[in-house]
Design an enzyme around this catalytic site. Structure first.
Site, short mmCIF file in Angstrom:
data_model
loop_
_atom_site.label_atom_id
_atom_site.label_comp_id
_atom_site.label_asym_id
_atom_site.label_seq_id
_atom_site.Cartn_x
_atom_site.Cartn_y
_atom_site.Cartn_z
N ASP C 170 11.44 -5.84 -46.56
CA ASP C 170 11.52 -5.72 -45.15
C ASP C 170 12.23 -6.80 -44.63
OD1 ASP C 170 9.76 -7.90 -45.40
OD2 ASP C 170 7.84 -6.95 -44.62
N LYS C 193 12.07 -1.35 -41.64
CA LYS C 193 10.92 -0.37 -41.53
C LYS C 193 10.86 -0.08 -40.26
CE LYS C 193 8.21 -2.17 -45.50
NZ LYS C 193 7.01 -2.82 -45.83
N ASP C 219 10.65 -9.88 -54.08
CA ASP C 219 9.56 -9.97 -53.40
C ASP C 219 8.68 -11.27 -53.98
OD1 ASP C 219 8.08 -9.85 -51.00
OD2 ASP C 219 7.72 -7.77 -51.33
N THR C 224 -1.09 -4.10 -54.66
CA THR C 224 -1.36 -2.55 -55.20
C THR C 224 0.12 -1.91 -55.66
OG1 THR C 224 -0.88 -1.70 -52.93
CG2 THR C 224 -3.09 -2.38 -53.46
#
Lengths: 312, 312, 312, 312, 312, 312
Positions: C170, C193, C219, C224
């Site tokens: 992002d 986004k 990242d 998750t």
């Protein structure tokens, strides 16, 4: 009640709603989220600028998660410009960590008191700390309530006290029991725990008269019920007639229920400072509500009335 | 002993010199003046830059003057660039003010702990605080010594313990006595103080077996001796055979001497944490020295050795 | 290594032992107990007076328990007179809470920084905070390591970079990826986004050239795997050829493994800042060790050498 | 006067009652006890929650006991949830300790300022500090009153000023006298103290014209009166006609009365910032009341009016 | 000199290099940048971990920029893990703001003392503060040097003191001159400034004998020279023979040079605490170096020797 | 508006008066003096006891003087007993110093946040900090406004957005532009700055589609305009059609005007957080007023209304 707002963490929403009901106000709204990495986020959903905010959280299991939740909530309230933040901690578990009985440990009760302040609390409202001195761990005003009158009144109404004796589970509990027997005007006894020899087995000696009497084992908290069970056995051997137990905080974990059931203790009187799981609500457990007392304290703190009067 | 310097306030120079003697160093020099308006001035007469300084001061009478003297001395040491300042407080009188047993009072033990830090102390070395939790009042490292082994050893050598019992003067003292009887492996009893009725008269009930036994009344401090006298009477009525008393801090004020003399207590064992006036040094008073223990503690703090080992 | 002692909390003992191995010293001993009421107790089992102590704890699940464990441990170390306490936090989960993107929330990253100090830390050693500014949340010296050289070197050796592009998941990640592409000298792209309309569905637009290229999704943490999965889909639609991912902190919870497996991501490169459960050690996961880097940092902090040199 | 409550320590109850009389309110009730071990206990006997509390205590003899009494009282007020606590210190003895004129001493004025804050004061109201800079020792708002207008007006009404000169007892007092002569529009002189030679005898030289004039010796406090006596002798030798003295704080200890009586000083004008013992109330001592000024200041602080206006 | 590093801000690099020369070490390297938006950045170019760092900065013009530069530098040093940071402030301009002589102003000397600590200083080394009490504004150890011996020795060697008198420019300076005349054993006088009437014109009255004497006007700083000029005129009218001036800090701004030149002051003796612009280095200005004194102080602070000895 | 008082420092009196005009109150009076030695003095000319005070100061040139002025003013307000002090800092220049991108530098944004608190601020009201995390540098409540809606609305009304793209001047600005494009619903691009080789020349690569589009270069501040100029060139080379720029803070120093004029940027939209010199008010500069937004925020803070609502 001027500018009063009450919020509750995850630990004991029942008690919080009960307190609100006594004050005739609504529990204020917030969102408590746990992100996938485990981080807690607390989002206050009502304007709290210049409000007198009370945040209710018991240090019950999961203790440490509930503590961090309290920290994050208080910081959110502070940065949202609450005028005053009172941490209402009906059960402050770490008050048991009040001394250095081994080298190189933390007196975590003091540590928690400092962290609670650092996180944003301006004052604390709590009940039946493990020892009175824990009050002095806080560097902010503390209102320290006691369930002794609530439990005492209940016992007085439901039990023949003519041959009763209150029993402390160890020497450290003598002071607490001292206040309880003063309230009921009955005699006291204490269990003097000793090691028989180097092989570390503990033996409980009864100090004081208990033979043929009805014992009220009095303590601040019951977790696994192990101490209660051991005390009951010692008292049985010493010839007590009947036994009940009275403790403020029903932590009730592990084999607690099992231990209570297999003991000869006829009843365990507790309060609702800690939320009791449905499965633990057995008949032998009598739960007294501290909500009216907390509600009255909140009202007086908010309005600047004396709280000392609550104890007379 | 690296860079070690020991100074003493006005309260207990004998003990300070005793500690120094055990460490084979000289007590460092300072001037303590009182100006005509009552202001205290402390002038440190030796260079203390980068030194590890210990300042010894008991909170004995005049308590509050001695406390302010300690504050002024620590500030002088700090501004003189001492590397570390340890306040050695053999007797910390305000540890008795450790709870809020009336509304709107100060838990002055905590207050003093905060003021001692504000005045410049980096750590504290003390002995037999009124309750263990007072340790947690300090927000700096505290080494909390106990005279129990010193007193216990003395008792063991000088008394037949086969029919001995240690007695706490009230419920609050049960914990302290608990540790003492663990050391000596003898039984315990406690005095349960009650008001007979509304007319406020206090009555002491003995909890535990004392009849025909030799009692060791055990407490942390003796001031006027009133508590001791009352306890002795209660125990006499309960049928004890012989009585001695053992207390750590000999405050000994007011009618203390008179009370001891007219009591049936055969001997009062104390330590030298508080300086005893010449006229109080009567035969019935046995003074044990804590200087070796404090000297060892100072040595270990200075050199970074474990102090926990001192207690085993 | 002068007076150095390294302790570890419960979160990542493997990494701690690894760091010790690189330093050729033994991990120091402590006991971490959980009482039946949930209270944590930490007992330091070695003398730490005047020692330079490092305590290693990652904020991995159970995050909040691990944080309180760190607090209690640091307080124990401080009151045991450690000379200096460095909180080594390889993964500081709350660095993600670094801004106020909704009203009335806590910037919990700052809160935790304050609490860590209050609990006793004198300095912090950490890695790849969510944003560089989180460094400024701490009011004590922080050494902020980065895994970029470790990951970058690995990528350089194992991948043809001639048609590679690094992708931020992002806009907020653009800065981080900026440093990564500077290291590898490859182009970058970011996912922008957006909500398609009011019905809250998010759509990822690719900003920059990715068609026909091999993407390295970069990242700071993977929990998750949801973000990774979504990014992979967006990139696939945009025509990338191959994809791998590189993230510092392998939080790996919930459906992480499943998400990785069903994605078209050929490999996920992570480090061992967070302990990886046995069942998560799948082939597609490549774990690089940060232990040598942390060991070197510990050594330099202890000896007073420059750490800046580690980054060149 | 909104929520105003005034309490007084042991030092100067007369002044406190006088201030209350001017405000038309009652002095609030408290109990100050001294336990047999010397510990002070202060019990606030009225509810002070959310009240604006003023506590009046002069640092007169026994200075250090009075200071500790102030500390304990403020802590009691703070923990009793007073909204704001103003320490009213009409005479702040330690303001004389305002510089480091010897190595390794404490600037105890600053130390006391810090301790007063630590003990719970939110603000201070005081009078005629030894030097103006002492104001800056406090890290809280201070209202610093002066008795110069009260003394000046009295002098103006009762003395022919046409041949008057105000005299500072040493160079350090020149600034203070400078303000006094500005008020009265009369000339000034100072005593320049010197050692004659190494044998330490001090000699006072008069700087400025005094011959044939009427001298007003002006100082901030009089304790033993030694300085006053020496100044009077020097002035006599320099040929002054008549002499009076004007000082704010009548500490009056030791030989003060005797010194005044045997001096040629016709009158000593003082205020009631310090309580004067009955036996010291001789005719040559003129006591002016500062109660109206303190009452007005308390009123304005309570109501948020400007106090600066009091000085014009 | 163990681990000693000396850095300098922009204000007085000459003095810093001079001090280093006396210590036989090199001035350490840093970069001070000003970004285009005016932000200051300080980059320390040498490793300072565990070092004993001294940062030299005078509060000369641009005063406020130099102060912020000091703040930023100290924060950089602290976060770079310097062991101890001593702010060396040869000229602390804000010491003139040491009292509240108008309502609603800041005692900025105290404020700056607090900010210097907040920014990272552990101790301060300074010279000739406007009043001695400013020392007490700092809540950390301060070494307060004085140029009186340096100036005094110079005067003694270069002037016939048999008919000399030292003059304070106002009553507030009497104390400072008192120490100077004690050093030289000469008489003193002071200028008593008054308003003639309401139209605000100030008139200087000479208190003390000056007629036919050689005056040494003694002050702490000279900025525009206005006070000096006015004093010279008053003294001329009072019949002095010759005049010189001696001031520690040569701020020398505005019309300073012009004022000196047109005055009858034969010489102005100053020190190099403030850097003097080339164009101000006129013949009538005699600059004495304080570098040897500062160097000796730095050496003693670093090695833990007494500094008090420097003043005897 | 209850007890509200607004003061302004020297930096941006226009904005302050504008804010007051929107609130229909008068700007309160103070005197800001600079003594000849460069010391700043702030004299508050109105009573502020128990008032809710806002002090407006932008950190524009002379930045460091303005910062010290703010410190001195806040200390004056605090010691004058203001009830609450809000530092209103429309432009907080040091927010650019928000990370440690070189060894041994200060994160001066955090330092300034700490100093502002130390100087007396109770809360901060600011706009468009360089990164969102800077909010977390403050240990007091911060209301962080944004000019995005003001600028966005203006752009929407005055420009055809159908072929617009917003461009960040570097990767670090991507997040900021991300919020801007979300507001306008247009695509984004970023400039990826790289060194071509070791000889340090920087090259800007465009990440994202810009060819044939109308670019809005979006940034937080414009100082010399160098970044803007470079970005414009890179975009021109990449084939953009038209270009405008939108930045919140018009620092506009050095060659700013010249750079704007010689660029192909048709218009530069700014706000009045920084006062713009008359000579800089060229036609190509469009200034939008943030006064209404600040006025509304002040009103809500004063009255305890939610400010979050301002952002929706």
């Amino acid at each position: 009640m001027l500018n009063l707002k009450i919020f509750a963490g995850s630990s004991n929403i029942d008690l919080a709603e009960n307190i609100c009901a006594h004050l005739n106000i609504k529990l204020s709204k917030l969102n408590i989220n746990t992100f996938s990495n485990g981080n807690i986020s607390v989002e206050i959903l009502e304007n709290v600028r210049e409000k007198d905010v009370f945040f209710i959280q018991s240090f019950s299991e999961p203790v440490n998660r509930n503590i961090v939740e309290l920290f994050v909530a208080m910081d959110a309230l502070r940065s949202a410009s609450a005028k005053r933040i009172t941490a209402v901690i009906p059960y402050f578990s770490y008050s048991r960590s009040d001394k250095k009985d081994a080298p190189r440990i933390s007196i975590a009760g003091r540590l928690m008191a400092d962290l609670i302040k650092e996180a944003g609390a301006n004052r604390v409202l709590t009940m039946d700390l493990h020892s009175d001195s824990v009050h002095g761990f806080f560097s902010m005003p503390v209102d320290h309530l006691t369930a002794i009158p609530i439990i005492g009144e209940h016992v007085r109404k439901n039990m023949d006290l003519s041959s009763a004796v209150a029993v402390a589970t160890d020497a450290g509990g003598a002071k607490r029991v001292g206040r309880f027997v003063n309230f009921l005007n009955i005699p006291m006894a204490i269990i003097d725990k000793r090691r028989i020899n180097d092989v570390k087995v503990e033996q409980g000696l009864v100090v004081g008269e208990v033979k043929g009497l009805d014992a009220i084992i009095f303590d601040d908290e019951i977790s696994t019920g192990g101490t209660l069970l051991a005390t009951a056995k010692t008292l049985r051997d010493a010839g007590v007639r009947k036994m009940i137990a009275a403790v403020t905080h029903p932590v009730l974990c592990g084999a607690a229920l099992h231990n209570i059931k297999r003991s000869e203790i006829a009843q365990v009187i507790v309060t609702n400072t800690v939320s009791i799981h449905e499965e633990n609500r057995i008949k032998r457990l009598k739960v007294l509500s501290v909500a009216p007392l907390f509600a009255e304290a909140v009202k007086r703190i908010n309005s600047g009335e004396s709280i000392g009067a609550l104890f007379r």
